[in-house]
Design a protein around this motif. Structure first.
Motif, PDB file in Angstrom:
ATOM      1  N   THR A   1      38.996  45.270  46.050  1.00 23.31           N
ATOM      2  CA  THR A   1      39.110  46.633  46.151  1.00 23.31           C
ATOM      3  C   THR A   1      39.816  46.576  47.565  1.00 23.31           C
ATOM      4  O   THR A   1      39.655  45.744  48.401  1.00 23.31           O
TER       5      THR A   1
ATOM      6  N   ASP B   1      38.772  48.278  50.149  1.00 23.11           N
ATOM      7  CA  ASP B   1      37.610  48.049  51.136  1.00 23.11           C
ATOM      8  C   ASP B   1      36.474  47.088  50.714  1.00 23.11           C
ATOM      9  O   ASP B   1      35.511  47.410  51.145  1.00 23.11           O
ATOM     10  N   VAL B   2      37.177  45.920  50.191  1.00 19.95           N
ATOM     11  CA  VAL B   2      36.070  45.036  49.921  1.00 19.95           C
ATOM     12  C   VAL B   2      35.297  44.355  51.007  1.00 19.95           C
ATOM     13  O   VAL B   2      35.653  44.562  52.201  1.00 19.95           O
TER      14      VAL B   2
ATOM     15  N   ARG C   1      28.866  49.599  37.645  1.00 16.12           N
ATOM     16  CA  ARG C   1      28.994  48.191  38.317  1.00 16.12           C
ATOM     17  C   ARG C   1      28.468  46.767  37.638  1.00 16.12           C
ATOM     18  O   ARG C   1      27.572  47.085  36.790  1.00 16.12           O
TER      19      ARG C   1
ATOM     20  N   ARG D   1      38.060  45.130  39.697  1.00 15.62           N
ATOM     21  CA  ARG D   1      38.362  44.398  40.925  1.00 15.62           C
ATOM     22  C   ARG D   1      36.822  44.118  41.642  1.00 15.62           C
ATOM     23  O   ARG D   1      35.931  44.727  41.349  1.00 15.62           O
TER      24      ARG D   1
ATOM     25  N   SER E   1      34.380  44.591  44.542  1.00 19.57           N
ATOM     26  CA  SER E   1      33.954  45.301  45.621  1.00 19.57           C
ATOM     27  C   SER E   1      33.171  44.691  46.741  1.00 19.57           C
ATOM     28  O   SER E   1      33.273  44.985  48.001  1.00 19.57           O
ATOM     29  N   HIS E   2      32.527  43.579  46.406  1.00 18.12           N
ATOM     30  CA  HIS E   2      31.600  43.011  47.400  1.00 18.12           C
ATOM     31  C   HIS E   2      31.589  41.455  46.734  1.00 18.12           C
ATOM     32  O   HIS E   2      31.276  41.336  45.623  1.00 18.12           O
TER      33      HIS E   2
END
Length: 139
Positions: A35, A37-38, A85, A118, A120-121
């Motif tokens: 993402t 803003d990963v 998630r 994607r 994200s973390h």
């Protein structure tokens, strides 16, 4: 949220794509994996948490010739969780120019963005201690 087979395959390919893009130097395509803003946690390597694609590219380029020449991912385990998630754990191997290898565990949070998945973390943890009787978890 029940994942269908197509989602599981897409997530597995997503995890694999990272190594291909990094090894080929296609860092401009990391938006296909992460993402915008990963949150990329490299605390285990003394680098803290990297936020966003631009910072991730910078951190990826910083080691220069000390970067691994190959990133391999294996043992992908996908677990469904609340709120859309997905938790994904996998093992990574990095091969250096001298032939030495290192092992890591990737712990990812994967989210659906538009029509695709994607990361994200991501938390990257180095595997530094082999399994021995003293490190085995008690049953």
């Amino acid at each position: 949220m029940a994942l269908v087979l197509e989602d599981r395959l897409a997530i597995t390919e997503l995890i694999a794509l990272h190594g291909h893009l990094v090894d080929e130097g296609e860092l401009d395509r990391l938006s296909e994996v992460f993402t915008p803003d990963v949150e990329y946690d490299l605390a285990d390597f003394g680098q803290g948490e990297v936020i966003g694609l631009a910072e991730l590219v910078g951190v990826s380029l910083a080691p220069g010739a000390a970067n691994p020449v190959a990133h391999h991912v294996t043992n992908v385990v996908i677990e469904e969780s609340a709120e859309g998630r997905i938790r994904v754990r996998s093992k990574g191997l990095g091969v250096r120019t001298d032939g030495s290898c290192g092992s890591v565990t990737y712990e990812d949070t994967v989210v659906r963005i538009g029509a695709g998945w994607r990361i994200s973390h991501r938390r990257v943890s180095a595997r530094r201690i082999p399994l021995t009787p003293s490190t085995a978890a008690p049953r």
